[in-house]
Design a protein around this motif. Structure first.
Motif, mmCIF file in Angstrom:
data_model
loop_
_atom_site.group_PDB
_atom_site.id
_atom_site.type_symbol
_atom_site.label_atom_id
_atom_site.label_comp_id
_atom_site.label_asym_id
_atom_site.label_seq_id
_atom_site.Cartn_x
_atom_site.Cartn_y
_atom_site.Cartn_z
ATOM 1 N N ILE A 87 0.875 -1.185 0.000
ATOM 2 C CA ILE A 87 0.000 0.000 0.000
ATOM 3 C C ILE A 87 0.908 1.230 0.000
ATOM 4 O O ILE A 87 1.747 1.379 0.897
ATOM 5 C CB ILE A 87 -0.892 0.077 1.266
ATOM 6 C CG1 ILE A 87 -1.745 -1.176 1.459
ATOM 7 C CG2 ILE A 87 -1.760 1.348 1.242
ATOM 8 C CD1 ILE A 87 -2.891 -1.338 0.500
ATOM 9 N N LEU A 88 0.742 2.075 -0.991
ATOM 10 C CA LEU A 88 1.517 3.316 -1.025
ATOM 11 C C LEU A 88 0.642 4.434 -0.480
ATOM 12 O O LEU A 88 -0.545 4.528 -0.839
ATOM 13 C CB LEU A 88 1.937 3.654 -2.455
ATOM 14 C CG LEU A 88 2.736 2.583 -3.208
ATOM 15 C CD1 LEU A 88 3.064 3.052 -4.625
ATOM 16 C CD2 LEU A 88 4.008 2.240 -2.448
ATOM 17 N N THR A 89 1.212 5.266 0.370
ATOM 18 C CA THR A 89 0.458 6.423 0.857
ATOM 19 C C THR A 89 1.235 7.687 0.506
ATOM 20 O O THR A 89 2.460 7.727 0.622
ATOM 21 C CB THR A 89 0.233 6.379 2.383
ATOM 22 O OG1 THR A 89 1.499 6.307 3.016
ATOM 23 C CG2 THR A 89 -0.592 5.197 2.803
ATOM 24 N N SER A 90 0.520 8.695 0.048
ATOM 25 C CA SER A 90 1.154 9.987 -0.225
ATOM 26 C C SER A 90 0.106 11.061 0.015
ATOM 27 O O SER A 90 -1.104 10.773 0.060
ATOM 28 C CB SER A 90 1.691 10.042 -1.654
ATOM 29 O OG SER A 90 0.631 9.928 -2.571
ATOM 30 N N ALA A 116 -13.756 1.028 9.198
ATOM 31 C CA ALA A 116 -13.074 2.327 9.003
ATOM 32 C C ALA A 116 -13.636 3.029 7.769
ATOM 33 O O ALA A 116 -13.860 4.245 7.755
ATOM 34 C CB ALA A 116 -11.575 2.114 8.856
ATOM 35 N N LEU A 117 -13.905 2.224 6.746
ATOM 36 C CA LEU A 117 -14.472 2.752 5.494
ATOM 37 C C LEU A 117 -15.884 3.288 5.735
ATOM 38 O O LEU A 117 -16.234 4.400 5.328
ATOM 39 C CB LEU A 117 -14.520 1.571 4.523
ATOM 40 C CG LEU A 117 -14.611 1.766 3.040
ATOM 41 C CD1 LEU A 117 -13.375 2.476 2.511
ATOM 42 C CD2 LEU A 117 -14.705 0.374 2.380
ATOM 43 N N HIS A 118 -16.681 2.456 6.388
ATOM 44 C CA HIS A 118 -18.083 2.792 6.633
ATOM 45 C C HIS A 118 -18.210 4.040 7.510
ATOM 46 O O HIS A 118 -19.098 4.872 7.303
ATOM 47 C CB HIS A 118 -18.757 1.585 7.284
ATOM 48 C CG HIS A 118 -20.170 1.813 7.700
ATOM 49 N ND1 HIS A 118 -21.125 2.355 6.857
ATOM 50 C CD2 HIS A 118 -20.804 1.573 8.879
ATOM 51 C CE1 HIS A 118 -22.266 2.444 7.509
ATOM 52 N NE2 HIS A 118 -22.111 1.986 8.729
ATOM 53 N N ASP A 119 -17.303 4.175 8.480
ATOM 54 C CA ASP A 119 -17.397 5.302 9.423
ATOM 55 C C ASP A 119 -16.566 6.510 9.007
ATOM 56 O O ASP A 119 -16.557 7.514 9.719
ATOM 57 C CB ASP A 119 -16.914 4.848 10.826
ATOM 58 C CG ASP A 119 -17.899 3.878 11.466
ATOM 59 O OD1 ASP A 119 -19.099 3.950 11.137
ATOM 60 O OD2 ASP A 119 -17.461 3.037 12.281
ATOM 61 N N SER A 179 -10.721 -9.064 13.067
ATOM 62 C CA SER A 179 -9.889 -9.313 11.890
ATOM 63 C C SER A 179 -9.603 -8.012 11.129
ATOM 64 O O SER A 179 -10.404 -7.074 11.151
ATOM 65 C CB SER A 179 -10.586 -10.315 10.961
ATOM 66 O OG SER A 179 -11.770 -9.740 10.471
ATOM 67 N N PRO A 180 -8.450 -7.939 10.449
ATOM 68 C CA PRO A 180 -8.099 -6.721 9.709
ATOM 69 C C PRO A 180 -9.136 -6.328 8.654
ATOM 70 O O PRO A 180 -9.393 -5.148 8.455
ATOM 71 C CB PRO A 180 -6.756 -7.072 9.065
ATOM 72 C CG PRO A 180 -6.176 -8.121 9.960
ATOM 73 C CD PRO A 180 -7.343 -8.912 10.459
ATOM 74 N N VAL A 181 -9.747 -7.324 7.991
ATOM 75 C CA VAL A 181 -10.722 -6.959 6.951
ATOM 76 C C VAL A 181 -11.939 -6.272 7.574
ATOM 77 O O VAL A 181 -12.477 -5.304 7.042
ATOM 78 C CB VAL A 181 -11.126 -8.181 6.075
ATOM 79 C CG1 VAL A 181 -11.823 -9.261 6.865
ATOM 80 C CG2 VAL A 181 -12.000 -7.727 4.907
ATOM 81 N N PHE A 182 -12.352 -6.762 8.743
ATOM 82 C CA PHE A 182 -13.497 -6.147 9.426
ATOM 83 C C PHE A 182 -13.143 -4.728 9.873
ATOM 84 O O PHE A 182 -13.935 -3.793 9.719
ATOM 85 C CB PHE A 182 -13.917 -7.017 10.624
ATOM 86 C CG PHE A 182 -15.245 -6.634 11.192
ATOM 87 C CD1 PHE A 182 -16.421 -7.068 10.594
ATOM 88 C CD2 PHE A 182 -15.338 -5.821 12.318
ATOM 89 C CE1 PHE A 182 -17.666 -6.699 11.114
ATOM 90 C CE2 PHE A 182 -16.570 -5.448 12.839
ATOM 91 C CZ PHE A 182 -17.737 -5.892 12.234
ATOM 92 N N ALA A 183 -11.919 -4.572 10.399
ATOM 93 C CA ALA A 183 -11.461 -3.231 10.824
ATOM 94 C C ALA A 183 -11.463 -2.276 9.628
ATOM 95 O O ALA A 183 -11.857 -1.107 9.748
ATOM 96 C CB ALA A 183 -10.074 -3.316 11.432
ATOM 97 N N VAL A 225 -3.085 -1.779 7.088
ATOM 98 C CA VAL A 225 -2.499 -0.487 6.703
ATOM 99 C C VAL A 225 -3.608 0.471 6.250
ATOM 100 O O VAL A 225 -3.624 1.654 6.625
ATOM 101 C CB VAL A 225 -1.446 -0.675 5.573
ATOM 102 C CG1 VAL A 225 -0.962 0.670 5.053
ATOM 103 C CG2 VAL A 225 -0.273 -1.508 6.076
ATOM 104 N N LEU A 226 -4.541 -0.053 5.459
ATOM 105 C CA LEU A 226 -5.629 0.803 4.964
ATOM 106 C C LEU A 226 -6.500 1.312 6.118
ATOM 107 O O LEU A 226 -6.855 2.495 6.173
ATOM 108 C CB LEU A 226 -6.498 0.029 3.959
ATOM 109 C CG LEU A 226 -5.855 -0.266 2.600
ATOM 110 C CD1 LEU A 226 -6.679 -1.283 1.816
ATOM 111 C CD2 LEU A 226 -5.680 1.016 1.778
ATOM 112 N N ALA A 227 -6.842 0.406 7.038
ATOM 113 C CA ALA A 227 -7.692 0.801 8.176
ATOM 114 C C ALA A 227 -6.999 1.868 9.016
ATOM 115 O O ALA A 227 -7.611 2.886 9.385
ATOM 116 C CB ALA A 227 -8.034 -0.423 9.033
ATOM 117 N N ASN A 228 -5.717 1.656 9.290
ATOM 118 C CA ASN A 228 -4.972 2.639 10.101
ATOM 119 C C ASN A 228 -4.884 3.980 9.380
ATOM 120 O O ASN A 228 -5.024 5.037 10.009
ATOM 121 C CB ASN A 228 -3.556 2.125 10.420
ATOM 122 C CG ASN A 228 -3.600 0.996 11.426
ATOM 123 O OD1 ASN A 228 -4.585 0.836 12.146
ATOM 124 N ND2 ASN A 228 -2.549 0.197 11.480
ATOM 125 N N ALA A 229 -4.630 3.930 8.079
ATOM 126 C CA ALA A 229 -4.511 5.184 7.307
ATOM 127 C C ALA A 229 -5.828 5.961 7.350
ATOM 128 O O ALA A 229 -5.830 7.194 7.532
ATOM 129 C CB ALA A 229 -4.113 4.879 5.871
#
Ligand code: COA
Length: 248
Positions: free
Chosen positions: A4-7, A86-89, A78-82, A33-37
């Protein structure tokens, strides 16, 4: 190189799925990584919008099928649920730029985005039933709400693909464009210039009618999904994909 690249560009956080050798198939580490970002961006005053993209050949091939077999998601921790929560909220505008295949969670995550732009080669699918699974990420509520019951049934129950033109007719995407990332960044900049509190409140209002219902559906889906992952139907479907691979 990270998967995952973040910029950051101006007030936009750009998240790029970057596992090209596997068509950007998503692993637990990538979800984390996506959830944390997203969770960090939610509280970062400097970030006003988030753009999610893949590469010109693939948005994402969905969940990594090896992981479905070897390290299936276990539940709410699980990471996918997190990632899904994160996406939904996520309180700020989420904009997706899609090219190539958007499989499984690659399409369902778009149902949580506020704007979506797609290249002419974009190909969407949610082949959960074909894989012996059930819809996830709130898609069993959000997709029929978008396209109606009969179209949603057609797509879910056959597992068929749909292209960018059909996605536009469905209202899943805003526009078809040769360079979806350029258009996504253009809209991110325009939205970033709007008063930020008004943007956040307006997004919340747009989602207020169904936000809680979607949370409940995500939970119910993930329970059925977890059970389905252990089923013979699913295991046979995964082995079919993996044996195709070993036959070349
Ligand atoms: N999980 C794990 N590996 C995957 C994958 C996935 N979801 N999708 C693709 N890959 C791997 C392939 O095994 C292959 O690996 P290899 O080069 O080591 O053999 C590589 O990525 C390229 O995939 P390939 O199938 O050769 O690319 P393609 O352009 O012909 O097809 C797809 C692309 C996305 C249509 C196809 O890969 C596919 O159907 N993938 C499975 C999608 C899926 O069912 N996801 C789960 C949704 S819930």
């Amino acid at each position: 190189m990270s998967d995952i690249l973040t910029s950051v560009s101006g007030s936009t956080l750009i998240l790029t799925l970057n596992r090209p050798a596997k068509k950007n198939a998503l692993t637990p580490q990538m979800y984390e990584v996506l959830a944390n970002a997203l969770n960090n961006a939610a509280g970062d005053f400097a970030i006003r919008t988030v753009v999610i993209s893949g590469n010109p050949e693939a948005f994402t091939a969905g969940n990594d099928i090896f992981d479905f077999l070897n390290t299936p998601p276990t539940g709410p921790e699980s990471p996918v649920f997190a990632f899904l929560m994160a996406l939904h909220d996520f309180p700020k505008p989420l904009i997706a730029a899609v090219a190539g295949n958007a499989v499984g969670i690659g399409t369902t995550l778009l149902l949580h985005c506020d704007l979506v732009f797609a290249a002419p080669n974009a190909l969407f699918s949610m082949p959960f039933v074909t894989l012996g699974l059930v819809p996830e990420g709130g898609s069993s509520l959000l997709f029929p709400r978008l396209v109606g019951h009969v179209k949603a049934s057609e797509v879910f129950l056959t597992g068929r693909n749909f292209d960018a033109t059909e996605a536009l007719e469905f209202g899943l995407i805003n526009a078809i464009t040769e360079d979806p990332l350029v258009m996504a960044m253009d809209f991110a900049t325009r939205i970033g210039e709007q008063p930020p509190t008004s943007v956040i409140n307006t997004k919340a209002l747009l989602k207020s009618g169904h936000h809680q219902a979607v949370s409940m559906v995500i939970e119910a889906e993930s329970e059925l999904f977890r059970l389905a992952l252990e089923s013979e139907e699913a295991k046979q479907a995964f082995m079919k994909f993996l044996s195709k691979k070993s036959l070349g």
